[in-house]
Enzyme design. Structure first.
Site, mmCIF file in Angstrom:
data_model
loop_
_atom_site.group_PDB
_atom_site.id
_atom_site.type_symbol
_atom_site.label_atom_id
_atom_site.label_comp_id
_atom_site.label_asym_id
_atom_site.label_seq_id
_atom_site.Cartn_x
_atom_site.Cartn_y
_atom_site.Cartn_z
ATOM 1 N N GLY A 25 -4.870 -4.535 5.482
ATOM 2 C CA GLY A 25 -3.873 -4.405 6.545
ATOM 3 C C GLY A 25 -4.103 -3.122 7.308
ATOM 4 C CG ASP A 29 -7.905 2.482 0.227
ATOM 5 O OD1 ASP A 29 -9.091 2.863 0.252
ATOM 6 O OD2 ASP A 29 -7.309 2.034 1.228
ATOM 7 C CE LYS A 41 -8.087 -2.428 6.116
ATOM 8 N NZ LYS A 41 -8.344 -0.973 6.155
ATOM 9 C CD GLU A 52 -9.311 -0.700 0.049
ATOM 10 O OE1 GLU A 52 -8.233 -0.704 -0.578
ATOM 11 O OE2 GLU A 52 -9.401 -1.036 1.236
ATOM 12 C CE LYS A 68 -4.935 0.097 0.158
ATOM 13 N NZ LYS A 68 -5.801 -0.625 1.109
ATOM 14 C CG LEU A 69 -1.612 5.754 -5.647
ATOM 15 C CD1 LEU A 69 -0.311 6.034 -4.901
ATOM 16 C CD2 LEU A 69 -1.530 6.310 -7.071
ATOM 17 C CE LYS A 70 -4.200 3.739 2.104
ATOM 18 N NZ LYS A 70 -5.470 3.237 2.654
ATOM 19 C CG ASN A 100 -8.567 5.088 3.290
ATOM 20 O OD1 ASN A 100 -7.451 5.109 2.766
ATOM 21 N ND2 ASN A 100 -8.955 4.087 4.050
ATOM 22 C CG ASP A 117 -11.317 -0.948 4.197
ATOM 23 O OD1 ASP A 117 -11.628 -1.667 5.163
ATOM 24 O OD2 ASP A 117 -10.291 -0.219 4.229
ATOM 25 C CB SER A 163 -0.879 -0.018 1.250
ATOM 26 O OG SER A 163 -1.674 1.130 1.301
#
Ligand code: NPG
Length: 383
Positions: free
Chosen positions: A298, A196, A270, A221, A168-170, A198, A246, A142
């Site tokens: 994670g 992702d 998770k 995500e 995986k890129l934020k 968030n 998520d 990540s």
């Protein structure tokens, strides 16, 4: 076999990160982690110790839980119920705490410690207990939000060189399309790549997020707020890239609803977020039955949680690489003597009894910032 909880220790450790980790909800440079140790007695009185790791962050920025709150609810609400439940095994922890709302990460840490002790007592590995089918699993990394594209590409190249098989890129508004294009260009068309958010976007961002389709991502995500299941369903219809949930997924029943509504094309599991590894397995089983691919998320775990996640991710429904990177991705030194490493892009599933780690007691003591012990009567002693 059931066990009596003789004593519980709550230990806080301070773990600096090797580099700052920025997501759409904030930047972290260190982790303040709550570890739970339980001493269980079997019917003959033999004591076995087990450890769990609470994944709550310092602030309620990822979910409503935060580490001080998790410690408080364990001491004042969860443990009194659990101690009163009589002899237990791991499967009894969640039902014993079910009348208390929320706090899945605190509950998960307790169940995890009991599970570790129980497996150690039985001489069974977590992978065997779960019925895991693989001995090694592919490792994804990540990558946080960076200030410049040059810095981002340098970081990504480093992880590619380390052998990670999936990036995986934020992302967040203002740090998405251009960054994704640059990373895709760097890693080439064949390296598995996902993003992702968030919860950083809104329902009206559908056409913007559809611009990511051309980069052939595995998934997007959690683009929308966690309670916006209908919004995710609409987005899934508007965007070709699969939508993965998520933060929204906190139980088996909620996951079933999200799948039925078309909001969850892929699931990030998770254990901490859903109240424990046993609920995580139930969600895995549901997703397998519904044909929804899953992967293991994670939460910057130490070697305790990382070992357990590696065993979970060896279940057959985990068909996508998880966020189970080498311990060195986040920590210069781990609190276990057998930290997770990657070889040819893969992590070996632990096979030792318990959750699959061996504590480095000296280093654990060196990073401990506070420690309390709670006995069967609920008396708290500072250690
Ligand atoms: O590899 O452990 C890891 C980190 C993976 O990006 C990661 N986790 O939103 O999934 C997430 C994010 C996260 C980290 C969330 C810490 C909350 C706390």
């Amino acid at each position: 076999m059931t066990f009596t909880i003789e004593r519980v220790e709550l230990r806080r450790i301070a773990m600096p990160l090797v580099s700052p980790f920025r997501t759409s909800f904030g930047s972290q440079t260190a982790r303040d982690i709550l570890l739970v140790r339980v001493d269980l007695a079997d019917a003959s009185g033999s004591i076995v110790e087990g450890w769990g790791e609470c994944v709550a962050l310092s602030e309620p920025s990822y979910s409503p839980e935060y580490v001080d709150g998790a410690q408080h609810v364990i001491v004042h609400h969860l443990l009194p119920r659990l101690m009163a439940a009589g002899p237990i095994e791991a499967a009894d922890v969640s039902p014993a705490l079910a009348k208390l709302h929320g706090h899945p990460m605190a509950k998960a840490a307790l169940e995890m410690a009991v599970l570790d002790a129980q497996l150690r007592a039985n001489g069974t590995s977590f992978a065997t207990f779960l019925g895991a089918e693989r001995t090694r699993i592919p490792s994804g990394v990540s990558v946080g939000i960076h200030d410049s594209i040059d810095e981002l590409l340098t970081a990504v190249q480093g992880y590619v060189d380390d052998g990670y098989v999936r990036i995986k890129l934020k992302i967040e508004p203002g740090s998405d399309i251009e960054q994704v294009a640059a990373v895709r260009d760097l890693i080439g068309p064949d390296t598995p790549f996902q993003v992702d958010a968030n919860t950083a976007y809104r329902r009206t961002d559908g056409s913007h997020l559809a611009r990511l389709d051309e980069f052939h991502l595995l998934l997007i995500e959690q683009p929308l707020p966690e309670d916006d299941i209908i919004g995710h369903a609409r987005l899934a219809a508007e965007v070709e890239t699969p939508i993965c949930l998520d933060e929204s997924l906190v139980s088996t029943s909620g996951t079933a609803d999200a799948i039925d509504l078309g909001a969850c094309e892929i699931a990030n599991i998770k254990p901490g977020r859903v109240g424990g590894y046993l609920e995580a397995v139930r969600i895995h089983d549901l997703c397998v039955a519904r044909g929804v691919p899953v992967w293991c998320g994670g939460m910057l775990e130490t070697g305790i949680g990382r070992a357990a996640n590696a065993a979970l991710a060896a279940l057959p429904g985990f068909t996508l690489p998880g966020d189970i990177s080498a311990s060195t991705r986040f920590y210069a030194r781990d609190i276990v003597t057998d930290p997770i490493t990657i070889t040819n892009g893969h992590v070996t599933v632990p096979t030792t009894a318990g959750l699959g780690f061996d504590l480095d007691r000296d280093f654990l003591d060196a990073v401990t910032t506070s420690c309390i012990s709670i006995d069967q009567r609920g008396t708290v002693t500072e250690l």
